[in-house]
Design an enzyme around this catalytic site. Structure first.
Site, mmCIF file in Angstrom:
data_model
loop_
_atom_site.group_PDB
_atom_site.id
_atom_site.type_symbol
_atom_site.label_atom_id
_atom_site.label_comp_id
_atom_site.label_asym_id
_atom_site.label_seq_id
_atom_site.Cartn_x
_atom_site.Cartn_y
_atom_site.Cartn_z
ATOM 1 N N LYS A 164 0.848 -1.198 0.000
ATOM 2 C CA LYS A 164 0.000 0.000 0.000
ATOM 3 C C LYS A 164 0.884 1.250 0.000
ATOM 4 O O LYS A 164 1.904 1.288 0.705
ATOM 5 C CB LYS A 164 -0.890 -0.019 1.243
ATOM 6 C CG LYS A 164 -1.918 1.102 1.299
ATOM 7 C CD LYS A 164 -2.745 1.021 2.580
ATOM 8 C CE LYS A 164 -3.902 1.999 2.582
ATOM 9 N NZ LYS A 164 -4.713 1.904 3.815
ATOM 10 N N SER A 178 -9.718 1.840 2.816
ATOM 11 C CA SER A 178 -8.845 2.599 1.946
ATOM 12 C C SER A 178 -7.795 1.763 1.212
ATOM 13 O O SER A 178 -7.225 2.242 0.239
ATOM 14 C CB SER A 178 -8.119 3.668 2.768
ATOM 15 O OG SER A 178 -7.259 3.060 3.724
ATOM 16 N N SER A 203 -9.792 -0.534 7.070
ATOM 17 C CA SER A 203 -9.241 -0.390 5.716
ATOM 18 C C SER A 203 -8.533 -1.605 5.134
ATOM 19 O O SER A 203 -8.182 -1.585 3.951
ATOM 20 C CB SER A 203 -8.290 0.800 5.665
ATOM 21 O OG SER A 203 -9.034 1.981 5.541
HETATM 22 N N1 GLN Z 1 -13.168 4.146 6.549
HETATM 23 C C1 GLN Z 1 -12.533 4.547 7.750
HETATM 24 C C2 GLN Z 1 -12.123 5.993 7.651
HETATM 25 O O1 GLN Z 1 -12.427 6.581 6.674
HETATM 26 C C3 GLN Z 1 -11.351 3.669 8.042
HETATM 27 C C4 GLN Z 1 -10.137 4.009 7.275
HETATM 28 C C5 GLN Z 1 -8.943 3.173 7.616
HETATM 29 O O2 GLN Z 1 -9.050 2.123 8.239
HETATM 30 N N2 GLN Z 1 -7.781 3.669 7.234
HETATM 31 O O3 GLN Z 1 -11.516 6.541 8.516
#
Ligand code: GLN
Length: 507
Positions: free
Chosen positions: A75, A150, A174
């Site tokens: 990532k 994400s 994410s």
């Molecule tokens: N969807 C969640 C957020 O927008 C989690 C994101 C993540 O785990 N990086 O914060």
């Protein structure tokens, strides 16, 4: 099987061929490169790839090491020395990492080849990869839909057969949510299990890096390489690392699973609900006992998370000021204008929203009412889990209330996007571990099938249990063997190959 079939393999399968010397690490990379060039223009899973460097690594790869010669996608939030690390943001467009994150260093020591950086929501804020400020990623099961986020690029790359395994980060879901929406496996380790050194910080008390893979065994193989103490991250626990593959393959007799009552409420897609009910029944047929449990503070989790995560993000992202690295606004008249314009130009709308919200909840006079109170709720949520784990070994739930949604459908409604994180964020607040595994398909109008993911949550540092339970389920079902129809679409791949020729993969 021909060389062009290689990218469809999982890590364990690939290792067999590598160790028997039936294929070389170089041939594996060549096949992967071809697949990516063919498919990625439709998917947008990668932000940058350095095949030249990867081929150099392949020359000296020792296939007898635990992950010897296995290419791994990373990532774009995780530092790989010399490679871009944009975090999907314009503010880091020209930034290259100066050193390896500890997880990357450990993967290299295990023989793996980090070769490319995957697409993501900007600074990991989002659940769809639509907040990527480079380009959106698409779901291989239906390219009009999001792959989740994400870590959407990592999940999409696996589903589309353009990666063997990938790393993601999980602050509130994410890793697990994109794994669910793209039909792959995603493991969020317990807080402190894996070093955060070299992983760009979003919310430091919640962030963990972890593997996305095609099978549960592969997740265990990667965690074996990634986990363990790191003196460079003071929150990384000094606890021994078991061999996570050791307990795979045991049956589930005597295992107790809990269904959190508060998670199975209205608002869950009908087909997702049916798949989880079927999985719970199936677990019983495998010898496990399934009981109801209660997590009474669930209703407050989303609000507490968005206070804490945004507060920490506003502090962490203060370092992107255009002075030392990253985007720098031109012709500012003074320092404050320089900061303001750099950040105005460099950050996208979701990141700005979080910084503003986070600065507010931390500000004097509001800190007690918001941030501090959210931390108290967090403690109650932690106790909810502690109580549940007195009765059961793991909890089962949907990973996401719905399957993948259409690109663009929720971009204008951030609150709706936040609410869909309801099943994943509590695990980060409590610091426990979680895994998402494929558990069925939703049949959509027009014949599209979309993957459904089941989440298993386990006690802090008890990754072994959720891996064992997930593995037993996976091995007695066939969901993980299904592939999206992409590959069979010869017309699309010809078009993709043509557009690949026009659009170089390097950023
Ligand atoms: N969807 C969640 C957020 O927008 C989690 C994101 C993540 O785990 N990086 O914060």
């Amino acid at each position: 099987m021909t060389l062009s079939d290689l990218p469809a393999l999982n890590v364990a399968e690939l290792q067999v061929l590598l160790r028997r010397r039936e294929v070389s690490p170089r041939e594996v990379l060549e096949a992967l490169q071809k697949r990516i060039e063919e498919i990625d223009p439709q998917i947008g899973a990668y932000l940058s790839i350095d095949f030249e460097d990867a081929f150099r690594q392949a020359e000296t790869a020792d296939v007898n090491l635990p992950l010897g010669g296995v290419p791994i996608a990373i990532k774009d939030m995780i530092s790989v020395a010399g490679q871009p690390c944009t975090c999907g943001s314009k503010i880091l467009r020209n930034y290259r990492a100066l050193y390896d994150a500890t997880v990357v260093r450990k993967l290299r020591a295990a023989g793996a080849i980090p070769f490319g950086k995957t697409n993501m929501d900007e600074f990991a804020m989002g659940s769809s990869t639509e907040n990527s400020n480079v380009r959106p990623a698409r779901n291989p099961w239906d390219v009009t839909r999001v792959p989740g986020g994400s870590s959407g690029g990592s999940a999409a790359a696996l589903a589309a057969g353009e990666a063997f395994a990938a790393l993601g980060t999980d602050t509130g879901g994410s890793i697990r949510q994109p794994a669910a929406l793209s039909g792959v496996v995603g493991l969020k380790p317990s807080y402190g299990r894996v070093s955060r050194f070299g992983v760009v910080a979003f919310a430091s008390s919640l962030d963990q890096a972890g593997p996305l893979t095609k099978t549960v065994r592969d997740a265990a193989l990667l965690l074996n390489a990634m986990a363990g103490h790191d003196p460079r991250d003071s929150t990384c626990l000094n606890e021994s690392v078991p061999d996570y593959t050791r307990r795979l393959g045991r049956d589930l007799k005597g295992v107790r699973l809990g269904l959190p009552r508060e998670y199975l409420v209205d608002g869950i897609d009908r087909q997702v609900r049916a798949a989880i009910d079927a999985a719970a029944a199936y677990f019983q047929s495998l010898g496990a006992e399934v009981v109801d449990v209660s997590l009474p503070h669930t209703d407050y989790a989303v609000a507490a998370y968005y206070m804490i995560a945004s507060g920490e993000a506003s502090a962490n992202l203060a370092r992107f000021d255009g002075v030392r690295y990253g985007h720098r606004a031109e012709k500012a008249q003074n320092l404050f204008e320089h900061y303001g314009r750099t950040r105005e130009e460099g950050f996208g709308p979701e990141v700005k929203r979080r910084i503003i919200l986070g600065t507010y909840v931390l500000s004097s006079g509001y800190y007690e009412a918001y941030y501090d109170r959210a931390q108290k709720v967090r403690e109650l949520i932690r106790r909810d889990f502690a109580q549940a784990f007195e009765k059961v070994d793991a909890l089962i739930s949907p990973t996401s209330p719905e399957p993948a949604f259409p690109v663009g459908e929720r971009s204008a409604d951030p609150l709706r996007m936040y609410l869909a994180d309801v099943f994943t964020i509590a695990a980060n607040l409590a610091g426990i571990c979680g895994i998402s595994v494929p558990c069925g398909f939703a049949q959509m109008e027009g014949g599209t099938r979309l993957p459904i993911g089941m989440q298993l949550l386990g006690k802090a540092l008890d990754e072994e249990s959720i891996l064992r339970i997930a593995h037993a389920y996976e091995q007695s079902t066939t969901w993980h063997k299904e592939r999206p129809p992409l590959a069979e679409n010869a017309h699309a791949s010809a078009a993709a190959a043509a557009s690949a020729a026009r659009r170089p993969i390097q950023l």
